[in-house]
Design an enzyme around this catalytic site. Sequence first.
Site, PDB file in Angstrom:
ATOM      1  N   GLU A 179      -5.106  -8.452  -0.777  1.00  0.00           N
ATOM      2  CA  GLU A 179      -5.902  -8.228   0.434  1.00  0.00           C
ATOM      3  C   GLU A 179      -7.328  -7.911   0.010  1.00  0.00           C
ATOM      4  O   GLU A 179      -7.547  -7.100  -0.888  1.00  0.00           O
ATOM      5  CB  GLU A 179      -5.377  -7.043   1.260  1.00  0.00           C
ATOM      6  CG  GLU A 179      -4.082  -7.266   1.991  1.00  0.00           C
ATOM      7  CD  GLU A 179      -3.701  -6.063   2.861  1.00  0.00           C
ATOM      8  OE1 GLU A 179      -4.621  -5.333   3.303  1.00  0.00           O
ATOM      9  OE2 GLU A 179      -2.496  -5.849   3.088  1.00  0.00           O
ATOM     10  N   GLU A 239       0.811  -1.221   0.000  1.00  0.00           N
ATOM     11  CA  GLU A 239       0.000   0.000   0.000  1.00  0.00           C
ATOM     12  C   GLU A 239       0.850   1.280   0.000  1.00  0.00           C
ATOM     13  O   GLU A 239       0.696   2.150   0.867  1.00  0.00           O
ATOM     14  CB  GLU A 239      -1.002  -0.027   1.158  1.00  0.00           C
ATOM     15  CG  GLU A 239      -1.937  -1.214   1.036  1.00  0.00           C
ATOM     16  CD  GLU A 239      -3.102  -1.230   2.011  1.00  0.00           C
ATOM     17  OE1 GLU A 239      -3.107  -0.425   2.968  1.00  0.00           O
ATOM     18  OE2 GLU A 239      -4.019  -2.048   1.804  1.00  0.00           O
TER      19      GLU A 239
END
Length: 522
Positions: free
Chosen positions: A299, A183
């Site tokens: 995810e 991320e």
Amino acid sequence: MSSRVARAMTAGVIAAFAATSALAQPARSISADMTAVAGPRDMAWQDCVGADHPGILLRKDNLAQLKLVHDELGFKFIRFHGILHDDMEAYREVDGKPVYNFDKIDAVYDAILKTGMKPFVEIGFMPHDLASGTKTIFYWQGNGSPPKDWGKWSDFMTAFARHLEARFGVAEVRSWRFEVWNEPNLDGFWTDGNQATYFKLYDATVRALKAVDPLLQVGGPATAGAAWVPEFLAHAKAAGVPVDFVSTHGYGVAGGFLDEKGEGDNKLVADPGSISNDVWNVRKQIQADWPGLPLHFTEWSTSYNPRDPIHDDYLSAAFILDKLKKTEGGAQSMSYWTYTDLFEEAGPPPSSFHGGFGLVNREGLRKAAFFAYRYLNELGPQALAGSDTESILARTETGFSGLFWDYATPDQKESNRPFYRKVRPAAAAAPVELNLAKLTPGTYRLTVHRTGYEANDVYTQYLKWGMPKDLSAEQVATLQKQSADRPEIDIKVTVGADGTFHRTLSMRQNDVVLVKLERSRP
């Protein structure tokens, strides 16, 4: 009371729901021709599952739960943060010179391989002695800054790849995947969420790894919210760096809400295209210039909040199946975040049920979400053609298996914490009328398993007990019995010469039902 009587009583209660439903709405017809095989089932759901950080994976209770989810759910890869974090002691400097030590990393990967799984290697966070900044994230303080010396970073990645292949074998490590960072579009995970600096990190990392072995699988950008994919691929093409797969993340909630105490909270997104729209949008972005490139959602789940009770709620089982069905063919893996509540991003798990990410809670109790994956794993390998959008039909070696659900987004006027900390009985839904054709005549064993409100639903019982901070041993034992997944129907049936089978099955909102019809061996 015998277990057979208990199951009969449970079936009777559910039958009462079916009667109410039948009066209110017509049956939902699901039909299958046993000769109409559509092809192999989409197994992207089983490719990978998430975890927290490598240090926790070495603990006995975590490894026991990892073996549980591998053995019962069949996950193949595991992805987690922090393989280069300081607690792994892989990198330090003495008088300004790098010193490598991969012993603890080896122990983690040995433990994973021993369970029968493989690492999906997330490269990060930055070792303290190599970091250009001091800002950290999480309870265990991952450093999200770029390297202070890019040459030392490249040398470190070269040593890392060489060591892995020497230690685990070239063929084995080529079967792993290497994802550059986590991320990077979010400040905290990466300095200011800076895209240009991330691209520099990707370039340096992939070049170092590929210089050791061009057949290592490397990809990115591992972004939150399906971001940066077109920019990442455009950069890779312009810079002439390889990309073996695209990875990104998606969750089913929105932020910016307040709970009943005025604290920040999330809320389930009512849009039926949540998560699935992201998958197909990213697939379209990839196909524009890199057709056929694998896509890994490394995810995803109902919520990105590690203290969100929606993870514990029975709704999660139907939610999971709804999203996986809608993304079939779009991604090569959909890695659920995570397999266990033994997870420390926000600190050690504070109570038996606290809204943790896991499919199992800290005591190893199987949540409703766990059974969505167990049922997927128990279906046959060959998909049967069918038009119902909330079912998966399969042919097995001895007959039929089918999975049906009724995902219903609740009328939710408050954020998740207050809403999912209340007992919520499920409303009746249209019953399923199952019709099978072209079965081999003979005697079959019919079994029906259900997950939903008060069926493999440990969390509702926990709420009824008043949400105790720590479950007693007796309470854990009670919940283990309640989540033992005993069949509500287990009988012999006869399929006649016409090869047909008919059965009406009750349904409630957010129920998940597994039906197996297995021919008895002569």
